[in-house]
Motif scaffolding. Structure first.
Motif, PDB file in Angstrom:
ATOM      1  N   ALA A 121       0.873  -1.172   0.000  1.00 21.80           N
ATOM      2  CA  ALA A 121       0.000   0.000   0.000  1.00 21.80           C
ATOM      3  C   ALA A 121       0.915   1.229   0.000  1.00 21.80           C
ATOM      4  O   ALA A 121       1.598   1.499   0.990  1.00 21.80           O
ATOM      5  N   THR A 122       0.940   1.939  -1.108  1.00 18.26           N
ATOM      6  CA  THR A 122       1.872   3.048  -1.281  1.00 18.26           C
ATOM      7  C   THR A 122       1.113   4.367  -1.342  1.00 18.26           C
ATOM      8  O   THR A 122       0.226   4.542  -2.189  1.00 18.26           O
ATOM      9  N   ARG A 123       1.463   5.278  -0.444  1.00 18.04           N
ATOM     10  CA  ARG A 123       0.866   6.616  -0.476  1.00 18.04           C
ATOM     11  C   ARG A 123       1.860   7.559  -1.133  1.00 18.04           C
ATOM     12  O   ARG A 123       2.885   7.906  -0.550  1.00 18.04           O
TER      13      ARG A 123
ATOM     14  N   VAL B  74       1.237  12.730  -4.414  1.00 19.29           N
ATOM     15  CA  VAL B  74      -0.040  13.231  -4.949  1.00 19.29           C
ATOM     16  C   VAL B  74      -1.200  12.783  -4.073  1.00 19.29           C
ATOM     17  O   VAL B  74      -2.083  13.572  -3.718  1.00 19.29           O
ATOM     18  N   LEU B  75      -1.206  11.491  -3.706  1.00 17.41           N
ATOM     19  CA  LEU B  75      -2.289  10.976  -2.871  1.00 17.41           C
ATOM     20  C   LEU B  75      -2.219  11.558  -1.464  1.00 17.41           C
ATOM     21  O   LEU B  75      -3.252  11.821  -0.838  1.00 17.41           O
ATOM     22  N   ALA B  76      -1.006  11.767  -0.941  1.00 17.14           N
ATOM     23  CA  ALA B  76      -0.862  12.338   0.400  1.00 17.14           C
ATOM     24  C   ALA B  76      -1.431  13.748   0.453  1.00 17.14           C
ATOM     25  O   ALA B  76      -2.104  14.127   1.415  1.00 17.14           O
ATOM     26  N   SER B  77      -1.185  14.532  -0.578  1.00 18.07           N
ATOM     27  CA  SER B  77      -1.698  15.909  -0.595  1.00 18.07           C
ATOM     28  C   SER B  77      -3.204  15.943  -0.772  1.00 18.07           C
ATOM     29  O   SER B  77      -3.869  16.894  -0.359  1.00 18.07           O
TER      30      SER B  77
ATOM     31  N   PHE C 292      -1.292  10.082   8.840  1.00 14.06           N
ATOM     32  CA  PHE C 292      -2.172   9.531   7.809  1.00 14.06           C
ATOM     33  C   PHE C 292      -1.865  10.144   6.449  1.00 14.06           C
ATOM     34  O   PHE C 292      -2.044   9.497   5.418  1.00 14.06           O
ATOM     35  N   ASN C 293      -1.411  11.397   6.423  1.00 13.68           N
ATOM     36  CA  ASN C 293      -1.248  12.099   5.153  1.00 13.68           C
ATOM     37  C   ASN C 293       0.200  12.172   4.679  1.00 13.68           C
ATOM     38  O   ASN C 293       0.556  13.026   3.878  1.00 13.68           O
ATOM     39  N   GLN C 294       1.090  11.276   5.158  1.00 17.61           N
ATOM     40  CA  GLN C 294       2.479  11.326   4.740  1.00 17.61           C
ATOM     41  C   GLN C 294       2.752  10.332   3.620  1.00 17.61           C
ATOM     42  O   GLN C 294       2.053   9.328   3.455  1.00 17.61           O
ATOM     43  N   THR C 295       3.768  10.610   2.824  1.00 16.85           N
ATOM     44  CA  THR C 295       4.185   9.651   1.806  1.00 16.85           C
ATOM     45  C   THR C 295       4.881   8.483   2.502  1.00 16.85           C
ATOM     46  O   THR C 295       5.755   8.677   3.340  1.00 16.85           O
ATOM     47  N   CYS C 296       4.476   7.278   2.161  1.00 18.10           N
ATOM     48  CA  CYS C 296       5.015   6.107   2.849  1.00 18.10           C
ATOM     49  C   CYS C 296       4.587   4.848   2.113  1.00 18.10           C
ATOM     50  O   CYS C 296       3.826   4.909   1.137  1.00 18.10           O
ATOM     51  N   GLU C 297       5.052   3.721   2.619  1.00 19.27           N
ATOM     52  CA  GLU C 297       4.654   2.442   2.046  1.00 19.27           C
ATOM     53  C   GLU C 297       4.521   1.403   3.151  1.00 19.27           C
ATOM     54  O   GLU C 297       5.371   1.318   4.048  1.00 19.27           O
ATOM     55  N   TYR C 298       3.433   0.644   3.101  1.00 15.28           N
ATOM     56  CA  TYR C 298       3.212  -0.490   3.990  1.00 15.28           C
ATOM     57  C   TYR C 298       3.316  -1.752   3.138  1.00 15.28           C
ATOM     58  O   TYR C 298       2.669  -1.851   2.087  1.00 15.28           O
ATOM     59  N   VAL C 299       4.090  -2.719   3.599  1.00 14.26           N
ATOM     60  CA  VAL C 299       4.205  -3.995   2.898  1.00 14.26           C
ATOM     61  C   VAL C 299       3.718  -5.092   3.839  1.00 14.26           C
ATOM     62  O   VAL C 299       4.360  -5.398   4.846  1.00 14.26           O
ATOM     63  N   TYR C 300       2.569  -5.655   3.525  1.00 20.31           N
ATOM     64  CA  TYR C 300       1.985  -6.729   4.327  1.00 20.31           C
ATOM     65  C   TYR C 300       2.392  -8.065   3.709  1.00 20.31           C
ATOM     66  O   TYR C 300       2.086  -8.343   2.552  1.00 20.31           O
TER      67      TYR C 300
END
Length: 324
Positions: free
Chosen positions: A75-77, A80-83, A121-129
């Motif tokens: 799940a990659t934020r 663009v999506l963060a803003s 919640f609004n930062q650029t980041c990535e979750y890898v499950y």
């Protein structure tokens, strides 16, 4: 404090299983991930085997509780999506399995099963499950949290030990809320305030703020967990205040104080739950084969005389007379 409005706060449910298989991933990538999750989803298994089930209970402002079942994915934020994300909350996440979080400040951070991750919640980041897991999420309104944590810096993603008493209580309370039907913003506001209190305790509040948080948040959370416990155990004829107090690590006196402050005694709460259960059985045509005595005992009453007397006093009718 946020103004109240008399609008319902519905529980949001979503399951990829409800989408047509031929358009499932297109919907997830082009609509749901952008407008709901605020992240691009990339399955790590075949698309047709990918699954994402979510339940989110909004409470007040940027505070909400959520739970999801998911198969391996990223799940990659993006920036663009963060803003575009209309949420300035602080997100706490724990998972039944190990996952990996990364952002530009902390780099790659493995999150173990006993850890809780705090991120914006609004930062650029990535979750890898990495596996099929259940994830529990809790978003806390930033303003409410900072009011309780002067000088706190939620911009830095941090890993906490989720086995700490404060975090365990926080997520247990969030779980209890997710099982309840929060039908108004008044209830949502109360729950959001208690969650902010507990989150502040878990994240390191000190001094007068800590005392206020303990007085409000811990008490509310403990009472919610006790009621959830009773919902599971009210049919036990051996149920007692002493047994419940022991399970929750409090004194019997404090247990009674918690109920008294809610305007109801422990005994009245248990009796009401047993009587409502009995009424549901007695008025259910599918239970017509059961004797009144069977229903009474199954509801937690130790003898039929006590049940009949309590039932007539509560409903103004005999148990037999309400049967279809």
């Amino acid at each position: 404090m946020t103004d109240l409005v008399a609008a319902p706060v519905p529980l949001i449910r979503f399951s990829s299983e409800d989408l047509p298989e031929e358009t499932r991933m297109e919907y997830l990538r082009d609509f749901y991930s952008r407008t709901r999750i605020g992240a691009e989803i990339t399955p790590m298994i075949e698309d047709e085997k990918f699954r994402l089930d979510l339940a989110v209970q909004p409470l007040l402002g940027d505070t909400w509780v959520g739970r999801g079942l998911m198969t391996p994915h990223r799940a990659t934020r993006t920036a663009v999506l963060a803003s575009a994300t209309n949420n300035d909350g602080v997100l706490l996440t724990r998972c039944t399995g190990r996952f990996i979080f990364s952002d530009r400040h902390t780099g790659e951070m493995p999150i173990e099963t006993h850890d809780v991750l705090m991120a914006n919640f609004n930062q650029t980041c990535e979750y890898v499950y990495l596996a099929r897991d259940t994830v529990q999420t809790l978003a806390i309104d930033r303003t409410q949290l900072l009011n309780r944590l002067p000088g706190f810096e939620p911009e830095v993603s941090t890993r906490f030990d989720g086995r700490s008493p404060a975090l365990s209580l926080l997520f247990a309370y969030a779980e209890a809320i997710s099982r309840e039907s929060v039908g108004s913003t008044m209830l949502g506001q109360v729950a959001a305030m208690h969650l902010a209190d507990l989150a502040a305790l878990a994240l390191g509040v000190r001094g007068d703020h800590a005392e206020a948080a303990r007085e409000s948040g811990q008490k509310a959370a403990r009472f919610a967990l006790i009621k959830a416990d009773l919902e599971q155990d009210f049919q036990n004829t051996e149920l007692s205040a002493a047994a419940v107090a022991h399970r929750h690590g409090i004194s019997v006196r404090y247990l009674h104080v918690l109920f008294e402050q809610s305007g109801q005694t422990f005994g009245d709460f248990v009796l009401e739950r047993r009587l409502r259960f009995a009424m549901s059985r007695l008025t259910d045509p599918r239970c017509r084969h059961l004797r009144v005595a069977d229903i009474a005992f199954d509801s937690g009453f130790a003898d039929l005389t006590t049940f009949n007397r309590a039932f007539r006093r509560r409903f103004g009718a005999t148990p037999s007379s309400v049967r279809p």
